[in-house]
Structure formats: structure tokens, C-alpha cells
Motif scaffolding. Structure first.
Motif, PDB file in Angstrom:
ATOM      1  N   THR A   1      66.271 -17.887  38.379  1.00 39.44           N
ATOM      2  CA  THR A   1      64.856 -18.265  38.326  1.00 39.44           C
ATOM      3  C   THR A   1      63.993 -17.084  38.758  1.00 39.44           C
ATOM      4  N   ALA A   2      62.729 -17.154  38.367  1.00 37.83           N
ATOM      5  CA  ALA A   2      61.799 -16.071  38.698  1.00 37.83           C
ATOM      6  C   ALA A   2      61.725 -15.878  40.204  1.00 37.83           C
TER       7      ALA A   2
ATOM      8  N   ALA B   1      52.360 -18.601  38.976  1.00 37.91           N
ATOM      9  CA  ALA B   1      52.578 -19.465  40.135  1.00 37.91           C
ATOM     10  C   ALA B   1      53.335 -20.738  39.772  1.00 37.91           C
ATOM     11  N   THR B   2      53.089 -21.261  38.585  1.00 39.18           N
ATOM     12  CA  THR B   2      53.739 -22.518  38.224  1.00 39.18           C
ATOM     13  C   THR B   2      55.066 -22.295  37.498  1.00 39.18           C
ATOM     14  N   ASP B   3      55.472 -21.020  37.351  1.00 43.37           N
ATOM     15  CA  ASP B   3      56.712 -20.737  36.623  1.00 43.37           C
ATOM     16  C   ASP B   3      57.799 -20.198  37.544  1.00 43.37           C
ATOM     17  N   ALA B   4      57.721 -20.542  38.833  1.00 38.40           N
ATOM     18  CA  ALA B   4      58.688 -20.006  39.790  1.00 38.40           C
ATOM     19  C   ALA B   4      60.075 -20.583  39.568  1.00 38.40           C
TER      20      ALA B   4
ATOM     21  N   VAL C   1      64.741 -17.514  33.880  1.00 38.35           N
ATOM     22  CA  VAL C   1      64.062 -16.470  33.123  1.00 38.35           C
ATOM     23  C   VAL C   1      64.372 -16.582  31.623  1.00 38.35           C
ATOM     24  N   SER C   2      65.517 -17.197  31.281  1.00 39.44           N
ATOM     25  CA  SER C   2      65.864 -17.328  29.866  1.00 39.44           C
ATOM     26  C   SER C   2      64.814 -18.129  29.105  1.00 39.44           C
ATOM     27  N   ALA C   3      64.043 -18.950  29.825  1.00 40.44           N
ATOM     28  CA  ALA C   3      63.008 -19.749  29.169  1.00 40.44           C
ATOM     29  C   ALA C   3      61.690 -18.992  29.052  1.00 40.44           C
TER      30      ALA C   3
ATOM     31  N   LEU D   1      56.473 -10.999  35.092  1.00 43.32           N
ATOM     32  CA  LEU D   1      57.439 -11.085  36.191  1.00 43.32           C
ATOM     33  C   LEU D   1      57.828  -9.677  36.661  1.00 43.32           C
ATOM     34  N   GLY D   2      57.974  -8.767  35.699  1.00 47.14           N
ATOM     35  CA  GLY D   2      58.270  -7.378  36.062  1.00 47.14           C
ATOM     36  C   GLY D   2      57.156  -6.786  36.902  1.00 47.14           C
ATOM     37  N   LEU D   3      55.950  -7.147  36.540  1.00 51.36           N
ATOM     38  CA  LEU D   3      54.791  -6.661  37.289  1.00 51.36           C
ATOM     39  C   LEU D   3      54.762  -7.289  38.692  1.00 51.36           C
TER      40      LEU D   3
END
Lengths: 253, 294
Positions: free
Chosen positions: B90-91, B119-122, B126-128, B137-139
Motif C-alpha cells: 500500500t502507499a 490522503a484518501t488513497d493510503a 499501488v497496483s490499483a 506517490l513518488g513525489l
């Protein structure tokens, strides 16, 4: 260093890989125990139900399942970083790559201990049940304690060895397949056909440490436990030094 | 904190990827690192970050090589092309691993995710994630330690137009807060609006280092126009001494200011559907980085 080890444990915990490998190890333990405990008067494997050290022998053999799986986990813990490109972030946090290598090795030693706790528990319980069910003698001996201690040591060492292999051979299919073929196939032949060489190889030394030899066809061919342990430690050290000297200097492009 | 490149050189076998590159990138501004693909931008950034060993020269941040930084994530944040994620993680776990390794405060991952709009994608794996979300996310990983220096390799790649707009604003804000922002790109238009300074690189060599404003002044003013009578207007403009810099269907770009051209068109009763000022920056960029212009 503690924080790097902690981070490596988080990485292991946060994907499904370790869980799947643990389940694989447990399944293999079941298989090996069922195959190793002789049925009836069959002594073809060199073991008989009347042996006083039967339990110790079975536990030793079943450890093979755990060691192979922990080795794979160690390899994958490094090759996956290259495969998925997380190595960049990892080395940005810890620019001294030797620290990453050591942290991964320590994390894998911890993982190996946890795996050994699970596999050995299952191994013992299942062995006692099956030996009893097949009418054999369950003997709690000092030798059993020695084999259990050796099994824990082997499980703790194979993960770090895998980490070093993974650092050296970044291609994960090549690394995992190569290590497994060597350990399970090549060494199997060596120990049986050329014991003078085979006993000094990593797998042979492991078998010596676990004292699998007395029971199997390789009777008398293996090193004594203490020597096997030292040889295995030597291999772990050498491959670890190789990994830190050769593999981690490469440019990460 | 200032990034200092001195005589930085990298050879891969017989190819020279980066050739004696010297430059200084200071705080409080966005410095664009421009060059066509394969010019040596990524290799330069990787040398700066200690991932690739230079053949010669040094790259330092505040006088120290990257590997000499005591707490690198608190000082330098980096986003690189090849940096990836385990698809099954996960992120938040990805960032947690980095934050723990760097001994950052426990709330650093969630704060970084909020900062980049994830914030809501924690929780999802990551595959999604879409390409743009992975970029964000890289940033987030780059800003995790609230570093004073940001090194970003083609950060706009894979971002949708809203994402690019957001990125521009975000980088501008970081620079205005006194941070050093060093951004590579092969597309001038992406960072033209926010870069204060430009380093142009071609075939591994620095071909230009200057403020964007100077470069704009040098490029001069161009005027674009759209008209149904393109051939007539073109002939008139050329007769008046304007040089045509580009033609496409009913569009024409010439050097000169729009006021004069508008008046000229009006004097000859030519209808203009559009008249706009544009810069010749792209021309300069292409001329310099082609390797025959410096």
C-alpha cells in the motif's frame, strides 16, 4: 542500524510474499514428515520405527523445508528491490549500501527465527502424532534438543545467505532457481556420489549440522554438527563479504 | 542549500554520458534542467544522488557529497524516473518503510500523502494506482523528510493536465519558501511557466546556463496570427521586412510585436481571427540542444 532493520521488517510484512512462503514451508513440513516417518517395518530410508533417535531425525529432515523457503525469502527481499525499482529509494535513505545489506541480513535472521518457530512447532507436533500413530517410539532425548538448536541456527542463517545471493544476482528468477537447483539437486548428488566434496558444500554442511546423515544413505559421510555449523557460517561470511565488495558498488541506473 | 556540480563526467564504456559538467543551483528558485532525451540529465541527477559513481568530478549539496549527508531524506528529496513501488504494497506502507529507515516522525507518511493529494488513497495497493497517482506517490516520497533540496527527474511525465498544473503551483510554492528545486525535463513548455533559471544540456555537455528572463529576451518576441487570407498577409509582412518563423494551415508566426502587425493587417483590410504574442524560447531550446547552436 535499528531503524534500518525495522524498516526492512516493515517491507517484509507489507507484502504477501512472506505469508505465502510461510504457508509453503508449513505445507512442505507436513509432506516431509509424512514421507520420512517409516510406515510399518519399512526401513528403506535408513530409519525404523524402533530407532530411539527417530524423532530427532524426522525433525532434522523437515527443517530442509524451512531452510529452502527462508533462503528464497532472503533472495527475493533483495531482487524484488531491483525488479520493482524500490532499490533507488532504499539506497537514497541509506547511501552506504553495506548498511542496507547488513540491515536486510539481520531482518531476515529475525524472519528466519519466526519461520523456525512456526515450522518446528508444526514439525514436532506432527512428528509425535504420526510416529505414535504408526506405532513407533517417541523419545525426548538430548539429541533432539541438539537438532532443534541446529534447526533454529540454520533457519536464522539461510535468510542472510539469501540476501547476499540476491545482492549478487539481481535477476530474481536466476537467483532463486539457481540456488534451489544447487541446493536440492546438485548437492544431493554430490553428497551421495562424492561425499568427500559434498560434505564441504553449503548443503552438505547444513545436513551435517542437522545430523541428517546418520539416518540417510549418506551415513557417515557428513561432517560432525559443530564442523558443519562452522563451515556454513564460513559460507555465509564469504558470500556476505563478496556481496558487499562486488555487488553493491555497481551503478544503479 | 546550493547544489554544486564541478567537472562532473560519466563514461559508460566508450560513450560519454555526461561531459565535464559544471553548474551551481541555488535556493529560492526553480532551476530547470533541460535537454532532449538521452542528453545525460538522468545520469547527472543519479550522480548527484550517489546512485551512480562519477568517472570524474564532484557533485555536492551544501558542500557535501550525497553519501556524506547525515540524514539524507531530511536534506534532499528525490523523484527519479526508475524509482518504483512494489505493486502489492500500500502507499502508506511504502512511505512508512522509508520514514522508519530515515527516522522521521511517525506522521510523516500521512502528511506527505495529504500534501500530494493522495490522503484518501493510503490503503489501496499501488497496483490499483494510475500512472499519475504513482507519480504523486513518488513525489510524496521525495517530500517525506521535508527536505530543503528537491531533485525531480521528469516529474510531469504521466501526469494529467490538472496534475501538471498542480505540480507547477506546488514547485513554485516550495521555491518561494526558500527551497532549492532542481527539475529535469525534455519538454520546455512543461516548466517554462515556473522555471527561474535554466540549465540546458545536450550530448552530456552544458550548452547554456542562464535566467529564463534573459533567455526570453534573447529569443525575442514572436507574434502568431490566424487569418483566412494567409498568403496575402504573408506577402505583405515579408515585404515589410518581417521574417516568417512558422506556417501551418491558416496560422502564421513572424518575429515582431502584435501591435504593429495588427495595424498592418488593418491598413490592408485583412481580417484577423486571432493575434497573439508568443516567445521564441522553444526555438532557442531546440537550436541550443541540437548541438550546433552554442
Amino acid at each position: 542500524m535499528t531503524s534500518l532493520v525495522h524498516a526492512e521488517l516493515i517491507k517484509l510484512r507489507s507484502t504477501r510474499l512472506a505469508l505465502w512462503l510461510l504457508l509453503t514451508a508449513l505445507a512442505l513440513v507436513v509432506l516431509l514428515v509424512l514421507v520420512t516417518v517409516p510406515a510399518g517395518q519399512d526401513t528403506s530410508g535408513g530409519l525404523s520405527l524402533r530407532d530411539t533417535d527417530l524423532l530427532a531425525r524426522v525433525v532434522g529432515v523437515a527443517t530442509t523445508a524451512g531452510e529452502v523457503v527462508v533462503l528464497a525469502l532472503g533472495i527475493l527481499s533483495f531482487t524484488q528491490e531491483f525488479r520493482f525499482g524500490t532499490a533507488t529509494a532504499t539506497f537514497l535513505v541509506a547511501p552506504d549500501r553495506r548498511r542496507v545489506l547488513i540491515a536486510k541480513a539481520l531482518a531476515l535472521a529475525v524472519a528466519g527465527l519466526l519461520f523456525s518457530a512456526a515450522t518446528i512447532t508444526l514439525d514436532l507436533v506432527l512428528s509425535v502424532l504420526i510416529i505414535n500413530a504408526r506405532g513407533g517410539a517417541v523419545v525426548w532425548s538430548g539429541e533432539l534438543v541438539a537438532v532443534l538448536a541446529a534447526a533454529v541456527a540454520v533457519m536464522a542463517l539461510y535468510g542472510p545467505i539469501g540476501v547476499a545471493i540476491g545482492a549478487l544476482v539481481r535477476n530474481q528468477i536466476a537467483a532463486v532457481a539457481g540456488a534451489l537447483v544447487w541446493l536440492l539437486a546438485v548437492e544431493g548428488f554430490l553428497v551421495t556420489l562424492l561425499p568427500a566434496i559434498g560434505r564441504w558444500m553449503p548443503g552438505g554442511a547444513t545436513a551435517g549440522l542437522l545430523q541428517e546423515g546418520r539416518a540417510a544413505t549418506t551415513h557417515g559421510a557428513l561432517l560432525p554438527a559443530w564442523a558443519g555449523g562452522l563451515v556454513l557460517l564460513g559460507y555465509a561470511t564469504v558470500i556476505g563479504l563478496l556481496a558487499s565488495a562486488l555487488a553493491l558498488r555497481k551503478d544503479l541506473t | 542549500m546550493t547544489i554544486e556540480l564541478r567537472g562532473l563526467t560519466k563514461r559508460f564504456g566508450s560513450t560519454v554520458a555526461v561531459d565535464d559538467l559544471s553548474a551551481s543551483i541555488g535556493p529560492g528558485s526553480v532551476t530547470a534542467f533541460l535537454g532532449p532525451n538521452g542528453a545525460g540529465k538522468t545520469t547527472t541527477l543519479r550522480m548527484l544522488l550517489g546512485l551512480v559513481a562519477p568517472t570524474a568530478g564532484t557533485a555536492t549539496i551544501d558542500g557535501k557529497r550525497y553519501c556524506e549527508l547525515a540524514e539524507p531524506l531530511r536534506e534532499v528529496g528525490a523523484l527519479l524516473e526508475a524509482s518504483g513501488f512494489h505493486p502489492g504494497r500500500t502507499a502508506i506502507d511504502h512511505l512508512l518503510g522509508l520514514a522508519v529507515a530515515a527516522r522521521l516522525p511517525p506522521d510523516a507518511p500521512i502528511r506527505a500523502l495529504a500534501e500530494v493529494g493522495l490522503a484518501t488513497d493510503a490503503k489501496p495497493k499501488v497496483s490499483a494506482f494510475s500512472l499519475g497517482m504513482r507519480r504523486r506517490l513518488g513525489l510524496a516520497a521525495a517530500i517525506l523528510g521535508e527536505p530543503r533540496v528537491l531533485v525531480l527527474d521528469e516529474p510531469a511525465n504521466g501526469l494529467d493536465p490538472q496534475g501538471i498544473r498542480w505540480l507547477r503551483g506546488y514547485l513554485r510554492e516550495l521555491a518561494d519558501n526558500g527551497r532549492t528545486v532542481f527539475v529535469s525535463s525534455h519538454v520546455l513548455a512543461e516548466i517554462e511557466q515556473i522555471a527561474d533559471k535554466v540549465l540546458m544540456i545536450a550530448s552530456g555537455r552544458l550548452v547554456r546556463s542562464s535566467g529564463l528572463a534573459e533567455l526570453r529576451a534573447e529569443a525575442g518576441v514572436l507574434t502568431g496570427m490566424r487569418t483566412p487570407e494567409i498568403n496575402r498577409l504573408r506577402a505583405l509582412l515579408e515585404a515589410a521586412g518581417y521574417r516568417v518563423r512558422g506556417v501551418a494551415q491558416d496560422e502564421l508566426v513572424v518575429d515582431g510585436r502584435p501591435e504593429a502587425i495588427g495595424e498592418l493587417a488593418a491598413a490592408h483590410q485583412i481580417v484577423l481571427h486571432r493575434l497573439f504574442e508568443t516567445g521564441g524560447l522553444e526555438d532557442v531550446f531546440i537550436r541550443l540542444t541540437r548541438g550546433d547552436g552554442s
